[in-house]
Design a protein around this motif. Structure first.
Motif, PDB file in Angstrom:
ATOM      1  N   GLU A 242       0.773  -1.218  -0.057  1.00 33.01           N
ATOM      2  CA  GLU A 242      -0.028   0.069   0.266  1.00 33.01           C
ATOM      3  C   GLU A 242       1.023   1.287  -0.101  1.00 33.01           C
ATOM      4  O   GLU A 242       0.749   2.132  -0.508  1.00 33.01           O
ATOM      5  CB  GLU A 242      -0.871  -0.124   1.231  1.00 33.01           C
ATOM      6  N   THR A 243       1.940   1.267   0.777  1.00 33.76           N
ATOM      7  CA  THR A 243       2.977   2.344   0.863  1.00 33.76           C
ATOM      8  C   THR A 243       3.276   2.617  -0.467  1.00 33.76           C
ATOM      9  O   THR A 243       3.558   3.656  -1.174  1.00 33.76           O
ATOM     10  CB  THR A 243       4.090   2.102   1.776  1.00 33.76           C
ATOM     11  N   TYR A 244       3.875   1.527  -1.311  1.00 33.28           N
ATOM     12  CA  TYR A 244       4.454   1.720  -2.699  1.00 33.28           C
ATOM     13  C   TYR A 244       3.286   2.255  -3.619  1.00 33.28           C
ATOM     14  O   TYR A 244       3.640   2.978  -4.471  1.00 33.28           O
ATOM     15  CB  TYR A 244       5.001   0.474  -3.126  1.00 33.28           C
ATOM     16  N   VAL A 245       2.229   1.557  -3.529  1.00 36.60           N
ATOM     17  CA  VAL A 245       1.263   2.094  -4.395  1.00 36.60           C
ATOM     18  C   VAL A 245       0.842   3.541  -4.180  1.00 36.60           C
ATOM     19  O   VAL A 245       0.724   4.025  -5.332  1.00 36.60           O
ATOM     20  CB  VAL A 245      -0.147   1.039  -4.519  1.00 36.60           C
ATOM     21  N   ARG A 246       0.708   3.848  -3.159  1.00 40.39           N
ATOM     22  CA  ARG A 246       0.139   5.168  -2.475  1.00 40.39           C
ATOM     23  C   ARG A 246       1.146   6.490  -3.019  1.00 40.39           C
ATOM     24  O   ARG A 246       1.033   7.229  -3.789  1.00 40.39           O
ATOM     25  CB  ARG A 246      -0.123   5.215  -1.173  1.00 40.39           C
TER      26      ARG A 246
END
Length: 254
Positions: A242-246
């Motif tokens: 999620e951190t990477y996607v966001r």
């Protein structure tokens, strides 16, 4: 957003590899496999990475313990190709597999609990009861009636390696001794739970090698611990992804 992402600073392969116990070649391999997004090149052909690649690498390494290397790589490739629905499907499959593995463990524990009064009790009365049961139910017809199945089912289980009755040297009839009755009852419990023969056979082989259910208690505790660790790993991987996607994908589009 991370200050390093905002800075847009350039990183070398060694900068990504350092701190993760990886070689620079592994980082390059991950890029070529689509696990990391494509890197820019200098006029001399050297790769240059960004903090976005660092987030991608961190997400991949966090996904591996819960999903396995192959699935984690497929998830990252899907994300990097903007195929988010495919990434979600792969993640859902891993969670479904964990749920199925938990159900299998519960079924095995239930079956082993049912076996203990006959196979492992040290009380003389229980032992005598098992001897009488084994003496009266040692042939295929009577054992099948006790389990509520057909004799043909027991023969099928025998061919699949679930049950190993011996043969009476005089008549050639199948004789189910204490161990064979135990294996048949365990197979019956697991089949009632909907598990296929190919998944049951290794479990029964483990019980047979251990000599009964009690030596498997440590194995069952370890099984619980491994499932819990996988559950935690799935959460950790989801957070990193999620951190990477966001943050990472936003920076790429900036």
């Amino acid at each position: 957003m991370d200050r390093n992402l905002q800075s847009g600073r350039r990183l070398r392969p060694v900068d990504l590899a350092r701190g993760h116990g990886l070689s620079t070649q592994a980082v390059r391999n991950y890029e070529e496999a689509g696990i990391l997004p494509p890197a820019d090149r200098t006029p001399h052909g050297y790769r240059t990475y960004t903090p976005v690649h660092a987030l991608a690498l961190r997400a991949f390494l966090a996904l591996v313990p819960g999903h396995g290397h192959g699935t984690a790589a497929s998830i990252m490739r899907a994300v990097n190709q903007d195929a988010t629905e495919e990434a979600f499907r792969l993640i859902d499959e891993s969670h479904a597999q964990l749920l199925d593995d938990r159900a299998t463990l519960r079924a095995v524990e239930s079956a082993l609990r049912d076996l203990k009064p006959l196979a492992a009790s040290e009380a003389p009365a229980a032992a005598d009861s098992f001897v009488r049961l084994a003496a009266s139910d040692r042939f295929i017809g009577s054992l099948a009636r006790q389990l509520g199945i057909r004799p043909a089912t027991l023969r099928k289980w025998e061919r699949a390696g679930l049950v190993s009755p011996r043969r009476d040297p005089q008549t050639g009839y199948r004789v189910y001794d204490e161990a064979a009755v135990r294996d048949a009852r365990l197979a019956h419990q697991l089949r009632r739970g909907g598990y296929p023969l190919e998944r049951i056979a290794p479990l029964i082989a483990h019980v047979r090698e251990a000599g009964g259910p009690e030596p498997l208690e440590a194995t069952l505790r370890d099984w619980h611990a491994r499932l819990s660790a996988r559950g935690r790993a799935l959460l950790t991987g989801a957070a990193a992804l999620e951190t990477y996607v966001r943050d990472g994908r936003e920076q790429q589009l900036a």
